[in-house]
Write an enzyme that holds these catalytic residues in place. Structure first.
Site, short mmCIF file in Angstrom:
data_model
loop_
_atom_site.label_atom_id
_atom_site.label_comp_id
_atom_site.label_asym_id
_atom_site.label_seq_id
_atom_site.Cartn_x
_atom_site.Cartn_y
_atom_site.Cartn_z
N CYS A 60 9.20 73.07 89.57
CA CYS A 60 10.34 72.92 90.48
C CYS A 60 9.94 72.15 91.73
CB CYS A 60 10.90 74.29 90.84
SG CYS A 60 9.74 75.30 91.78
N ALA A 120 7.27 73.59 93.83
CA ALA A 120 5.93 73.34 93.26
C ALA A 120 5.42 71.98 93.70
CB ALA A 120 5.98 73.42 91.74
N ARG A 167 -4.05 75.86 92.33
CA ARG A 167 -4.48 74.49 92.06
C ARG A 167 -5.90 74.37 92.60
NH1 ARG A 167 -2.09 69.14 93.05
NH2 ARG A 167 -2.36 68.64 90.86
N HIS A 177 7.95 66.30 95.75
CA HIS A 177 7.07 65.25 96.29
C HIS A 177 7.86 64.39 97.28
CE1 HIS A 177 5.20 65.46 92.00
NE2 HIS A 177 4.71 66.42 92.77
#
Lengths: 448, 535
Positions: free
Chosen positions: B69, B72, B103, B201
């Site tokens: 999503c 994320a 991560r 992003h």
């Protein structure tokens, strides 16, 4: 890191829980040929798949309604219908378990209504079973999600016909290795049981070179249907299991017993004796031998852990059981912490360790602050504790969920006398490894 | 498994025809509507025709997708690695929990700077907050975070319910900034925005450029100042690369955002050049940096030996400086010499092995170069959340029609606000010396072999069928499908997180990667999958 110890009312730092959808999917995976479906944004599904895959190191099949803005504005029912049609046609499950997410709950999608409608229109064929639960992240925790999903399975499928002479077991968030051990004990005692959910043979499937979307394990729908006919329900772990047991009691008058997870000699004793009491089956000598071997091991190694101070953290049911285990060993629990709020749990655990700090609405940062003031010798908990273990130079016994940084542990039971024996081995020898690592060379000991 | 009646016919066909039939078969097994939609996301590379792929559109509901999503993308990928920002997730507990150390963006503590990267901070929204609004809780959490941790900067990342109930996180941030005297940045990255993590992003890039880049001055600029973009230091990748660049004589002002600090990001506008690794996650910021501050950017690839060499040489051309030219060649020569014997050993063991690559960002492209370097071949490559330009190159951008979900993601354009480090003519001159493909990313497809398959928003069903039909020697993907295809008997490795290994970048990284491929493919345990009594 330098920081001030402060009372916190609003901020959570390093939580001891995650959200309902993860627990809901976990529960679905323990039902035979069930596709867990998450109704909401796809991030939720992606995240919980990642977490469960990392913990179990197995394939976690789940689908999502893939919300975007259009669904949160106009409603997600259209996506749900499309999703169900696609799931039926592509993944061919026998069962679909639908849980909801924050976005679906906040906009108020009617999931059960949509399923009824699809059932009526023939979109969902007769032979495919569907059950649903409301599981937004802003209520409860992954333990609540698990409980809600199992409760829904029971309420949707269980029936009353003729007595089956079996018992129901609701085992909570145990590992496949644990479930395998529970089944072994039942077999030794000659007890027929329905275990819901059962992730053994699903999340510990053997390597065969073949692919199966649905593994051979999991509780079947006909077994769940039969749960209304059982002698009694045994709940292993109040927080994850009591709600479905209460439903069975209310609906079909199946009595239930709540026991701690059978970890540690006294908790296993309770389990075995309760099984014997409910079914009127004697406790076989074979189990007595296993118990005797465990007592022997504990005596052989008692000096390595006796009077050590420990902190225990993680999911409520496992923390409660480990506190019991620690009491058996003569380890002093100073802190018992979980993030899934329950006053009942706090009362129970407090009665076991009256001098300890017990809290069910807490996080790991709290523990860090306390360790500065009142240190411990060892930690029992999940992988998130490794940073505390490092900072305070403490051994960490990994138990519960999630264990992300060690492989294979989920295959080895910590329940039953045999499982406890293995945990005892780990407890003593971890402390010895730690002692050796800390000893200067001239004080290294060969004999004990 | 798809039944084949005319195996002979398949044998006679070219790889292009054969694979076209294969993807036709795979997509035909879907319901009609799904089949039609999915066909536009699968392409067999065929140089004899003009080829396009569908990307960045909504996933079909009910399909087991690997997509995440917006949150994320924004918190998990772009902002999460910044080590001295106190990242506070405003939302229910799950969202923050799942991005807690999940991560492998490694970061080193630094004297005089905060280090929050190992912690998870959340407002842990409850039902009452969803009913009555979460602003009070957010403000309280910021205040408590300030009192306990004394951060210089707090980042607020909003998840699904926050947008739905309408919390004004910007107003809360502003009040906190005024009252506490710290910087509070916000990203409204609710999970339902967009069709994948890609939306996050975009939103994170907007915050970077609006609130951070250009807010601090670089005190001692040098002619060799650069930024590294789209690099999150998974397994330590950027450390190897930084080391090479520093040996050549560059100075890295900031990394977006692996092992990075807030102050460095704030000074990035004073660099002479940005190099971009992951084209998808942060190219937005590069475009805006060029518009607003006149910092040009170069698409590079330092995954793979030949790609690293080419990238270093192109960077040198941009600076056009004798010292840089000389040191570049010296470093390349030294590094090659260092790795050669080890690499040769693995190359021998991996010759001709075939790989399937399903991995987001630009990795499905970059790792093809590295696989080639060690004698392996990529037969299928796919992305989870790419856009058409990641496949077809930036030239396609003007042709991409704006979908409804793009409208929620503000796209900003800027007038130049500051005197750039170089005058515009100088930048143009430097750019003109460069081959076009370095300034204008050509995308993945043009670099793939005839007959290989490209897939957008790949899913379990397609992957399973492809693996059965094409029998790769290795499957390179993420955690969600690693174990299932391993159980099919196909060696699998995670290329998102490198399976606790790495770094895989540049020269030394290539050897690490080759070692890991060897351990996966040539592991003796594969011989034991079938019991001897069944052989």
């Amino acid at each position: 890191m330098e920081c001030n110890n402060t009372e916190r009312k609003y901020l959570t730092v390093n939580p001891l829980k995650t959200c309902q959808p993860l627990g809901a999917v976990w529960a679905c995976l323990g039902i035979h040929q069930c596709m867990p479906h998450s109704h909401g944004s796809q991030g939720c599904t992606s995240y919980l798949r990642m977490q469960l895959t990392r913990h179990f190191r197995e394939f976690i099949p789940t689908t999502t309604s893939s919300f975007s803005e259009a669904q949160v504005v106009f409603g997600g029912v259209g996506n749900l219908k499309q999703a169900i049609r696609n799931i039926l046609s592509i993944y061919k499950p026998k069962v679909i378990g639908i849980s909801t997410t924050c976005s679906a709950e906040t906009i108020g999608d009617d999931v059960p209504g949509t399923i009824n409608e699809m059932r009526a229109s023939g979109d969902i064929p007769e032979d495919v079973k569907v059950f649903t639960a409301s599981t937004p992240s802003y209520v409860g925790s992954h333990v609540t999600g698990f409980s809600n999903m199992v409760k829904s399975a029971v309420e949707t499928f269980a029936k009353k016909s003729s007595p089956n002479g079996k018992i129901n077991i609701i085992p909570g968030l145990l590992s496949p290795g644990d479930l395998r051990e529970i089944k072994r004990i039942l077999k030794i005692m000659g007890i027929d049981a329905i275990i819901l959910p059962d992730i053994s043979d699903v999340l510990d499937a053997p390597m065969t070179g073949e692919i199966h979307l649905y593994q051979k394990g999991g509780t079947t729908i006909s077994e769940i249907e039969d749960m209304g006919n059982s002698i009694a329900t045994v709940v292993l772990g109040r927080e994850a299991g009591i709600a479905p047991a209460e439903s069975l009691k209310e609906m079909y008058d199946v009595p239930y017993e709540v026991l701690p997870l059978p970890i540690g000699i006294s908790n296993v004793d309770k389990f075995i004796m309760k099984l014997s009491e409910i079914t009127s089956k004697p406790i076989p000598y074979e189990l007595e031998e296993e118990r005797g071997r465990l007592v022997d091991m504990m005596l052989d190694a008692h000096a390595h852990w006796y009077n050590k101070k420990a902190a225990v953290f993680g999911d409520p049911d496992i923390v409660e059981a480990i506190v019991g285990y620690a009491n058996d060993l003569g380890i002093n629990v100073l802190y018992a912490l979980t993030g899934s709020y329950s006053s009942e749990w706090e009362k129970t655990v407090k009665s076991m360790v009256p001098d300890a700090y017990v809290s069910s609405d807490n996080d790991l940062w709290y523990l860090k602050e306390q360790l500065d003031k009142k240190p411990v010798d060892m930690l029992f908990g999940n992988s998130h504790g490794k940073y505390l273990a490092k900072e305070y130079d403490l051994p960490l016994l990994r138990v519960g969920f999630p264990i992300l940084d060690r492989a294979n542990l989920q295959h080895f039971p910590i329940v039953g006398y045999k499982g406890t024996a293995w945990l005892v081995e780990r407890t003593g020898n971890t402390l010895l490894d730690y002692k050796d690592a800390k000893s200067p060379e001239h004080l290294l000991e060969l004999i004990m | 498994m798809i039944e084949r009646n005319h195996t002979q016919d398949y044998m006679m066909e070219s790889p292009v025809e054969k694979n076209k039939k294969l993807i036709e078969d795979i997509t035909d097994s879907y319901p009609k509507k799904v089949s039609k939609e999915r066909k536009t996301h699968l392409v067999v590379i065929d140089p004899s025709e003009e080829q396009h792929i569908m990307a960045d559109v909504a996933t079909i509901p009910g399909i087991m997708t690997n997509r995440g999503c917006s949150y994320a993308g924004a918190k998990g990928v772009v902002f999460g690695p910044v080590k001295d920002i106190l990242h506070l997730t405003h939302g229910p507990i799950g969202c923050g929990y799942y991005t807690w150390n999940t991560r492998r963006n490694l970061a080193e503590p630094e004297e005089g700077y905060n280090y929050f990267i190992k912690n998870c901070f959340s407002t842990n929204m409850q039902e009452k907050d969803v009913v009555f609004g979460g602003e009070k809780k957010l403000y309280g959490a910021i205040k408590e975070a300030y009192e306990i941790f004394k951060p210089k900067v707090i980042g607020i990342y909003a998840t699904c319910p926050v947008g739905l109930i309408g919390d004004d996180i910007k107003a809360v941030a502003k009040r906190a900034e005024e009252e506490l005297g710290i910087k509070v940045i916000t990203v409204s990255c609710e999970g339902y925005k967009g069709v994948s993590q890609s939306a996050g992003h975009h939103l994170a890039s907007n915050t970077l450029i609006m609130d951070i880049v250009g807010t601090e001055e670089l005190e001692d600029p040098t002619p060799y100042d650069i930024n590294i973009f789209g690099e999150y230091n998974i397994g330590g990748d950027v450390w190897l690369v930084k080391d090479l660049l520093q040996k050549i004589g560059y100075r890295v002002v900031s990394v977006f955002t692996g092992d990075s600090k807030y102050d460095d990001l704030a000074k990035a506008h004073r660099a002479k050049l940005s190099i971009l690794m992951c084209h998808r996650s942060i190219n937005y910021t590069n475009r805006m940096m060029e518009e607003k501050f006149g910092v040009p950017w170069l698409k590079v690839n330092y995954i793979g030996i030949s790609s690293t060499i080419e990238s270093l040489r192109e960077m040198a051309k941009f600076f056009d400086d004798p010292m840089i030219y000389e040191n570049t060649e010296k470093v390349i020569e030294e590094e090659l010499k260092k790795i050669k014997p080890r690499l040769d050993y693995y190359k021998e063991r991996l010759k001709g092995k075939k790989a399937i690559l399903f991995v987001g960002g630009s990795r499905a492209h970059h790792y093809q170069d590295l696989l080639k370097d060690i004698g392996m071949e990529t037969i299928v490559a796919g992305y989870e959340f790419a856009h058409r330009d990641d496949y077809e190159g930036r030239k396609i951008i003007p042709e991409i029609k704006e979908a409804p979900h793009h409208k929620i993601l503000d796209t900003y354009h800027f007038e130049r606000v500051t005197e750039p480090a170089y005058p515009q003519e100088k930048i143009e001159e430097m750019k003109s010396k460069m081959p076009d493909h370095f300034m204008n990313y050509e995308g993945m497809m043009v670099h793939m072999e005839e007959g290989s398959i490209v897939i957008d928003d790949f899913n379990h069903h397609e992957t399973e069928e492809l693996i059965k039909a094409l029998k790769p020697d290795i499957f390179l993907s993420g955690i969600k499908d690693r174990y299932v295809f391993q159980k099919m008997g196909v060696p699998s490795r995670q290329i998102h997180s490198y399976d606790y290994s790495g770094p895989y970048s540049s020269f030394e990284g290539a050897v690490n990667f080759a070692r890991d491929m060897d351990m996966a493919i040539n592991n003796p345990i594969w011989k034991e999958v079938t019991p001897p009594w069944k052989k």
